[in-house]
Structure formats: C-alpha cells, structure tokens
Design a protein around this motif. Structure first.
Motif, PDB file in Angstrom:
ATOM      1  N   GLN A  51       2.903   4.909   2.476  1.00 52.59           N
ATOM      2  CA  GLN A  51       2.039   3.946   1.770  1.00 52.59           C
ATOM      3  C   GLN A  51       2.740   3.366   0.258  1.00 52.59           C
ATOM      4  O   GLN A  51       2.134   2.277   0.170  1.00 52.59           O
ATOM      5  CB  GLN A  51       0.869   5.049   1.231  1.00 52.59           C
ATOM      6  CG  GLN A  51      -0.046   4.372   0.419  1.00 52.59           C
ATOM      7  CD  GLN A  51      -1.204   5.492   0.155  1.00 52.59           C
ATOM      8  OE1 GLN A  51      -1.030   6.726   0.084  1.00 52.59           O
ATOM      9  NE2 GLN A  51      -2.481   4.849  -0.168  1.00 52.59           N
ATOM     10  N   ILE A  55       2.753  -0.690  -0.255  1.00 49.33           N
ATOM     11  CA  ILE A  55       2.098  -1.382  -1.685  1.00 49.33           C
ATOM     12  C   ILE A  55       3.125  -2.165  -2.222  1.00 49.33           C
ATOM     13  O   ILE A  55       2.879  -3.261  -2.598  1.00 49.33           O
ATOM     14  CB  ILE A  55       1.895  -0.076  -2.667  1.00 49.33           C
ATOM     15  CG1 ILE A  55       0.565   0.532  -1.956  1.00 49.33           C
ATOM     16  CG2 ILE A  55       1.543  -0.568  -3.911  1.00 49.33           C
ATOM     17  CD1 ILE A  55       0.209   1.703  -2.765  1.00 49.33           C
ATOM     18  N   ASN A  59       2.667  -5.861  -0.299  1.00 50.66           N
ATOM     19  CA  ASN A  59       1.830  -6.149  -1.250  1.00 50.66           C
ATOM     20  C   ASN A  59       0.116  -5.693  -0.953  1.00 50.66           C
ATOM     21  O   ASN A  59      -0.822  -6.318  -1.193  1.00 50.66           O
ATOM     22  CB  ASN A  59       1.591  -7.775  -1.620  1.00 50.66           C
ATOM     23  CG  ASN A  59       2.789  -8.271  -2.353  1.00 50.66           C
ATOM     24  OD1 ASN A  59       3.435  -7.728  -3.255  1.00 50.66           O
ATOM     25  ND2 ASN A  59       3.345  -9.479  -1.774  1.00 50.66           N
ATOM     26  N   PHE A  60       0.125  -4.486  -0.548  1.00 54.59           N
ATOM     27  CA  PHE A  60      -1.132  -3.767  -0.268  1.00 54.59           C
ATOM     28  C   PHE A  60      -1.603  -3.256  -1.624  1.00 54.59           C
ATOM     29  O   PHE A  60      -0.796  -2.839  -2.375  1.00 54.59           O
ATOM     30  CB  PHE A  60      -1.019  -2.926   0.737  1.00 54.59           C
ATOM     31  CG  PHE A  60      -1.038  -3.318   2.247  1.00 54.59           C
ATOM     32  CD1 PHE A  60      -2.255  -3.531   2.737  1.00 54.59           C
ATOM     33  CD2 PHE A  60       0.271  -3.726   2.795  1.00 54.59           C
ATOM     34  CE1 PHE A  60      -2.263  -3.899   3.924  1.00 54.59           C
ATOM     35  CE2 PHE A  60       0.314  -4.340   4.071  1.00 54.59           C
ATOM     36  CZ  PHE A  60      -1.015  -4.296   4.736  1.00 54.59           C
ATOM     37  N   THR A  61      -2.666  -3.007  -1.769  1.00 52.79           N
ATOM     38  CA  THR A  61      -3.530  -2.300  -2.859  1.00 52.79           C
ATOM     39  C   THR A  61      -3.342  -0.792  -2.536  1.00 52.79           C
ATOM     40  O   THR A  61      -3.112  -0.419  -1.169  1.00 52.79           O
ATOM     41  CB  THR A  61      -4.778  -2.671  -3.359  1.00 52.79           C
ATOM     42  OG1 THR A  61      -5.725  -2.372  -2.340  1.00 52.79           O
ATOM     43  CG2 THR A  61      -4.792  -4.026  -3.696  1.00 52.79           C
ATOM     44  N   GLU A  62      -3.679   0.022  -3.292  1.00 55.34           N
ATOM     45  CA  GLU A  62      -3.860   1.543  -3.023  1.00 55.34           C
ATOM     46  C   GLU A  62      -4.831   1.600  -1.971  1.00 55.34           C
ATOM     47  O   GLU A  62      -4.664   2.630  -1.041  1.00 55.34           O
ATOM     48  CB  GLU A  62      -3.938   2.347  -4.212  1.00 55.34           C
ATOM     49  CG  GLU A  62      -2.647   2.706  -5.245  1.00 55.34           C
ATOM     50  CD  GLU A  62      -2.805   3.635  -6.254  1.00 55.34           C
ATOM     51  OE1 GLU A  62      -3.644   4.698  -6.075  1.00 55.34           O
ATOM     52  OE2 GLU A  62      -2.278   3.325  -7.250  1.00 55.34           O
ATOM     53  N   ILE A  63      -6.141   1.039  -2.006  1.00 56.88           N
ATOM     54  CA  ILE A  63      -6.957   1.280  -1.166  1.00 56.88           C
ATOM     55  C   ILE A  63      -6.457   0.606   0.289  1.00 56.88           C
ATOM     56  O   ILE A  63      -6.842   1.322   1.168  1.00 56.88           O
ATOM     57  CB  ILE A  63      -8.132   0.434  -1.647  1.00 56.88           C
ATOM     58  CG1 ILE A  63      -8.645   1.258  -2.847  1.00 56.88           C
ATOM     59  CG2 ILE A  63      -9.519   0.563  -0.712  1.00 56.88           C
ATOM     60  CD1 ILE A  63      -9.872   0.638  -3.817  1.00 56.88           C
ATOM     61  N   THR A  64      -6.119  -0.463   0.312  1.00 56.72           N
ATOM     62  CA  THR A  64      -5.769  -1.012   1.576  1.00 56.72           C
ATOM     63  C   THR A  64      -4.538  -0.571   2.392  1.00 56.72           C
ATOM     64  O   THR A  64      -4.494  -0.782   3.479  1.00 56.72           O
ATOM     65  CB  THR A  64      -5.700  -2.639   1.261  1.00 56.72           C
ATOM     66  OG1 THR A  64      -4.767  -2.858   0.627  1.00 56.72           O
ATOM     67  CG2 THR A  64      -7.202  -3.248   0.799  1.00 56.72           C
ATOM     68  N   ALA A  65      -3.626   0.023   1.627  1.00 55.20           N
ATOM     69  CA  ALA A  65      -2.549   0.531   2.234  1.00 55.20           C
ATOM     70  C   ALA A  65      -2.697   1.868   3.010  1.00 55.20           C
ATOM     71  O   ALA A  65      -1.737   2.245   3.772  1.00 55.20           O
ATOM     72  CB  ALA A  65      -1.552   1.002   0.989  1.00 55.20           C
ATOM     73  N   ASN A  67      -4.634   2.343   5.611  1.00 58.38           N
ATOM     74  CA  ASN A  67      -4.806   1.913   7.041  1.00 58.38           C
ATOM     75  C   ASN A  67      -3.568   1.579   7.867  1.00 58.38           C
ATOM     76  O   ASN A  67      -3.293   2.086   8.911  1.00 58.38           O
ATOM     77  CB  ASN A  67      -5.809   0.506   7.214  1.00 58.38           C
ATOM     78  CG  ASN A  67      -7.115   0.781   6.987  1.00 58.38           C
ATOM     79  OD1 ASN A  67      -7.629   2.053   6.984  1.00 58.38           O
ATOM     80  ND2 ASN A  67      -7.862  -0.143   6.650  1.00 58.38           N
ATOM     81  N   PRO A  68      -2.615   0.896   7.235  1.00 51.84           N
ATOM     82  CA  PRO A  68      -1.580   0.628   8.035  1.00 51.84           C
ATOM     83  C   PRO A  68      -0.459   1.883   7.839  1.00 51.84           C
ATOM     84  O   PRO A  68       0.191   2.178   8.681  1.00 51.84           O
ATOM     85  CB  PRO A  68      -0.645  -0.392   7.190  1.00 51.84           C
ATOM     86  CG  PRO A  68      -1.386  -0.577   5.901  1.00 51.84           C
ATOM     87  CD  PRO A  68      -2.776  -0.077   6.133  1.00 51.84           C
ATOM     88  N   THR A  69      -0.635   2.795   6.795  1.00 51.23           N
ATOM     89  CA  THR A  69       0.006   3.995   6.590  1.00 51.23           C
ATOM     90  C   THR A  69      -0.317   4.999   7.855  1.00 51.23           C
ATOM     91  O   THR A  69       0.297   5.661   8.716  1.00 51.23           O
ATOM     92  CB  THR A  69      -0.211   4.689   5.612  1.00 51.23           C
ATOM     93  OG1 THR A  69      -0.041   3.767   4.034  1.00 51.23           O
ATOM     94  CG2 THR A  69       0.438   5.987   5.149  1.00 51.23           C
TER      95      THR A  69
END
Length: 159
Positions: A51, A55, A59-65, A67-69
């Motif tokens: 995660q 980030i 450039n993901f945010t904490e919220i959007t990271a 899903n790929p994690t």
C-alpha cells in the motif's frame, strides 16, 4: 468431554472415548498461536508495504491504494497456491494464513485446482465457490444489515 456427551454413549463408546482421548497427541496451543500471529502479521506487513508503495510510486491516496493492494495480495496468494507453497505455509502457521484476504484467495484457488479435471465449466466453475460461496453470502448479508442499521439510526436523528 462433558458428562452430557457421555450419557448419550453406550459404555463401550464411553470407554473408547476415554481411550482415544488419552492417546491423542497434545497440541502446542501457545506455540501454534505464536506461529499464526507472526505469519498473519508478516502477511499484513507485506500488504502495508504494498500500500505504501502504491501511494509513493503510483500517486494513489490512502483511500484508493487499498484496491490495488488487495488485488496484488490476491494474485500473490493465487500464485503461491498454484505452486504449492501457500499450503505448506498454511500447514505450518495455521490460522495465521486464513485470516487475511490471502486465505480466502487460497480457498477459492485450491477448490479450482482440485476440480480442474472435471472441466472448466462444471469442474472449476461449479466447485470453485462451494466453500467460498457461504463466506461471500455472509459478507454481503452482513454489509446489508449494517447499512440498514446505519440508515435507521441516521433517520432517527443519531450520528
């Protein structure tokens, strides 16, 4: 074994239960708990590192990271299950590998691998969710109940 269970058994069955209990190997519960704790913690630490990588480098945010994690952990779990590594790890660590999302991916993948000789549709597709299906159903139903309770509390002027 409680006395209630002994009352339902015949005397021969009771003797056998005592005989079997005396010869059953004692499980090292404390050591097993430590193994499960550390392996589950390592899996979660790997997830946290993934995660943070998403980030920092993508450039993901904490919220959007998240899903790929989760998707990456599932892919790793599926690959390790296919190679037979995850099952050995699970046998050694016990519940430590079952709790994170990787345990769920392992369950689905194991069922798919086991039934692949029956064909892709009836074998893999038909049997893959036999174990995982109730878990998915329970999760969806629980989410529905929690959302319903939240809506009712909100309508009554709560939080």
């Amino acid at each position: 074994m409680s006395r209630q269970k002994y009352k339902k058994l015949t005397p021969t069955q009771q003797q056998y239960q005592i005989f079997a209990k005396d010869r059953e190997p004692k499980r090292p519960a404390f050591i097993n708990s430590i193994k499960a704790f550390f392996v589950g913690g390592i899996i979660c630490t790997i997830g946290q590192a993934l995660q943070m990588m998403f980030i920092k480098y993508f450039n993901f945010t904490e919220i959007t990271a998240g899903n790929p994690t989760v998707a990456t952990l599932i892919i790793i779990s599926v690959l390790l299950t296919g190679l037979g590594v995850y099952d050995h790890m699970a046998q050694w660590a016990g519940a430590g590998t079952a709790v994170p999302v990787t345990g769920f991916a392992n369950t689905v993948t194991s069922a798919a691998i086991e039934h692949r000789s029956e064909g892709f549709v009836l074998g893999v597709g038909g049997n893959m969710f036999k174990i995982a299906g109730p878990v998915i159903t329970y999760g969806v139903f629980s989410a529905f109940v929690v959302a319903l309770i939240k809506i009712i509390i909100k309508e009554l002027g709560g939080i």
